[in-house]
Design an enzyme around this catalytic site. Sequence first.
Site, short mmCIF file in Angstrom:
data_model
loop_
_atom_site.label_atom_id
_atom_site.label_comp_id
_atom_site.label_asym_id
_atom_site.label_seq_id
_atom_site.Cartn_x
_atom_site.Cartn_y
_atom_site.Cartn_z
CB CYS A 1 -8.92 -10.46 1.69
SG CYS A 1 -7.75 -9.79 0.54
CB THR B 1 7.18 -18.88 -18.66
OG1 THR B 1 7.79 -20.15 -18.87
CG2 THR B 1 7.45 -17.96 -19.83
CG HIS C 1 -3.66 -5.35 -8.17
ND1 HIS C 1 -4.80 -5.09 -7.45
CD2 HIS C 1 -3.01 -6.33 -7.49
CE1 HIS C 1 -4.85 -5.89 -6.39
NE2 HIS C 1 -3.77 -6.65 -6.40
CD GLN D 1 -3.10 -0.88 0.18
OE1 GLN D 1 -3.33 0.23 -0.32
NE2 GLN D 1 -3.82 -1.94 -0.15
N1 PLP Z 1 -0.67 -6.83 1.24
C1 PLP Z 1 -1.49 -5.76 1.29
C2 PLP Z 1 -1.27 -4.72 2.33
C3 PLP Z 1 -2.53 -5.64 0.37
O1 PLP Z 1 -3.35 -4.59 0.44
C4 PLP Z 1 -2.71 -6.66 -0.60
C5 PLP Z 1 -3.85 -6.61 -1.54
O2 PLP Z 1 -4.96 -6.35 -1.15
C6 PLP Z 1 -1.81 -7.73 -0.62
C7 PLP Z 1 -0.81 -7.78 0.33
C8 PLP Z 1 -1.92 -8.83 -1.64
O3 PLP Z 1 -1.60 -8.32 -2.92
P1 PLP Z 1 -1.92 -9.19 -4.23
O4 PLP Z 1 -3.33 -8.83 -4.61
O5 PLP Z 1 -0.93 -8.73 -5.26
O6 PLP Z 1 -1.74 -10.61 -3.87
#
Ligand code: PLP
Length: 356
Positions: free
Chosen positions: A304, A221, A186, A168
């Site tokens: 999540c 790859t 992303h 972040q």
């Molecule tokens: N760590 C943090 C603080 C995140 O906000 C996120 C994504 O929400 C991740 C890890 C995981 O990232 P990724 O979507 O690339 O697995």
Amino acid sequence: MIYLDNQATTPLAPEARDAMLQWLDGPDGSGFGNPHSPHRMGRQAAAAIELAREHVAGLLPPGGKVHFTGSACEAINLAMRGTPGDGPISVSGIEHAAVWDTAKALGKRHVLNVAANGQCNTNQDVPQGTKLVCVMQVNNEIGTIQPTVEWHRKARSENALFLCDAVQSYGKMEVTGADMIAISAHKIYGPKGIGALWVRNGLELNPQITGGLQEGVRSGTLSTALVAGFGAAAAEAKDRMDQDAEHAEGLWQVARDMFHGNWALNGDEDTRLHSNLNIRRKGLDVNRLMSDCRNVMFSAGSACASGSGKPSHVLKAIGLSDEQAKSSIRIGWGRYTTRSDLEDGVQQILDAANAQ
Ligand code: PLP
């Protein structure tokens, strides 16, 4: 639709999209070569990957190497599972599930306390023999900035390694030293499906995916298009860091002024990124609010955790009750959020909340 969920993901920057396109070309183009092949097409793709690696590294400390992975989750798993030794793993109580769940799965999790303002301070001990300390730089739910420089120092003094989840913060502020740093494209207007683990020079991890070790410590790859998109997004983030921060600050003032009265802020007002507003209101029915505001994309916690029905472990860690945590929402803006979008989206949320 109004998009106010920039901590979950960000839209693809036009510069990142342009950088990706030639590497998606089919039989008539030359962009589809395997970047690990020694022939001309392979070498061209490999050169694009190395250029992107430089751009991605340009936002990270010197003295380490960027290893591309399929996501930050994968990078974090590589760091945590690949760290040699079997001592405890100390993690802040507000880590993302990628760290939080992995430490638990490894059966070695020790949780570091977090203060009510959303900061994990170094005035606490890690267990003897700790092999790894994990403290994120900026929290994904409440945006608070952690004292990672101090944690790195403390981990070193305990002979432990330090992993910083900088997902972040990367591209938005300076990412400071660590032994390992996890990032994701992303969240910085790059494509989904590509992340990286920066590893300090001299540190050897145990690979978790074997089968060629194309990335030194990771097999598979690489997608030249995804890597090129990540590189272009990183270069753009570097050029625009001050401008993006200024834009976010302007929108913070707008949002803070609109959510007044009976709305309470979760996490510190100042030691946080001002692109994340996590607020609560007594008795707010967040599920109803979300269904009443279908055209406004915001979050009831981290992407999540939302939907699980469980109160966020982050909000619980800063001392909120179940009820307070469940009456909290997160609104996040970014480079492409306009003032009128923010005002319109927030007004819709306020109207729906006031109607409850
Ligand atoms: N760590 C943090 C603080 C995140 O906000 C996120 C994504 O929400 C991740 C890890 C995981 O990232 P990724 O979507 O690339 O697995």
